[in-house]
Design a protein around this motif. Structure first.
Motif, PDB file in Angstrom:
ATOM      1  N   ALA A  76       0.841  -1.187   0.000  1.00 24.17           N
ATOM      2  CA  ALA A  76       0.000   0.000   0.000  1.00 24.17           C
ATOM      3  C   ALA A  76       0.882   1.245   0.000  1.00 24.17           C
ATOM      4  O   ALA A  76       2.016   1.224   0.466  1.00 24.17           O
ATOM      5  CB  ALA A  76      -0.908  -0.003   1.228  1.00 24.17           C
ATOM      6  N   GLY A  77       0.343   2.332  -0.513  1.00 23.79           N
ATOM      7  CA  GLY A  77       1.122   3.571  -0.555  1.00 23.79           C
ATOM      8  C   GLY A  77       2.176   3.505  -1.640  1.00 23.79           C
ATOM      9  O   GLY A  77       1.922   3.026  -2.750  1.00 23.79           O
ATOM     10  N   GLU A  78       3.373   3.965  -1.304  1.00 27.04           N
ATOM     11  CA  GLU A  78       4.460   3.945  -2.281  1.00 27.04           C
ATOM     12  C   GLU A  78       4.901   2.508  -2.548  1.00 27.04           C
ATOM     13  O   GLU A  78       5.115   1.735  -1.614  1.00 27.04           O
ATOM     14  CB  GLU A  78       5.639   4.772  -1.780  1.00 27.04           C
ATOM     15  CG  GLU A  78       5.339   6.258  -1.653  1.00 27.04           C
ATOM     16  CD  GLU A  78       6.525   7.040  -1.125  1.00 27.04           C
ATOM     17  OE1 GLU A  78       7.142   7.786  -1.900  1.00 27.04           O
ATOM     18  OE2 GLU A  78       6.829   6.894   0.077  1.00 27.04           O
TER      19      GLU A  78
END
Length: 202
Positions: free
Chosen positions: A93-95
């Motif tokens: 998740a995210g970067e």
């Protein structure tokens, strides 16, 4: 000189080469530097009255801890690699986490799934624990010789440098272990969007 097969022996160190924005730099370098720096400052401020290199000293206690951690990391690597979970096969998740690799002479960027990221993480922790275990024993064995052959005027400096380098890598695996535990206890049970999964098979 290129010795066949040597590169494969150091595959776990590829974890350091994984890129994930700026957050991974904090886990790999900034936090361990701060922790080891503070510990060494405490040791220096007490004029090395805290037993660090001697029998039952700080490094020997770390070596004893590493004996147990090596097995834990290898078991965690085996579990992550084989545990059937669709969530583990998703990206982070995210970067996103990426790793540069050479394939047929060309450099490519590989996006990592949670499973592969955690495999690299626990492989790295097992590898570094083994290295620090051997290094810690070597430091303790060589300490009496160092006191004899190194000038007393520079021994405090040598102690500071050796302690900082060793404790930096100890702090590095400590922070990385906490990151791994975060994923094993919570993150791998949630999908990429962060919602709670009602059925693990979905």
């Amino acid at each position: 000189m290129n010795i066949p097969g040597v590169r494969q022996l150091f595959t776990p160190l590829n974890y350091i080469r994984i890129r994930r924005g700026t957050v991974k730099m904090w886990y790999d370098w900034y936090m361990p530097t701060a922790i080891s720096g503070m510990v060494v400052m405490i040791l220096i401020s007490t004029d090395w009255s805290i037993n660090t290199f001697g029998s039952n000293g700080l490094i020997e206690q770390v070596v004893e801890l590493l004996k147990m951690l090596i097995g834990f990391y290898i078991a965690s690597l085996a579990a992550v690699s084989t545990f059937p979970s669709a969530v583990l096969n998703q990206g982070l998740a995210g970067e996103s986490a990426t790793l540069k690799s050479k394939r047929r002479g060309k450099e490519i960027v590989i996006p990592l799934s949670r499973r592969r990221f955690l495999s690299y993480l626990f492989g790295y922790l097992a590898f570094m624990s083994l290295v620090l275990f051997i290094s810690g024993m070597a430091i303790n064995l060589l300490t009496p010789l160092a006191k004899v052959h190194i000038s007393s005027s520079i021994i405090p400096w040598v102690k500071g440098v050796v302690a900082f380098i060793y404790l930096f890598w100890v702090s590095n695996i400590l922070v990385s272990t906490l990151l791994g535990l975060h994923y094993l206890t919570d993150r791998i049970h949630r999908p990429v969007d962060g919602n709670v999964i009602k059925n693990d098979d979905k």
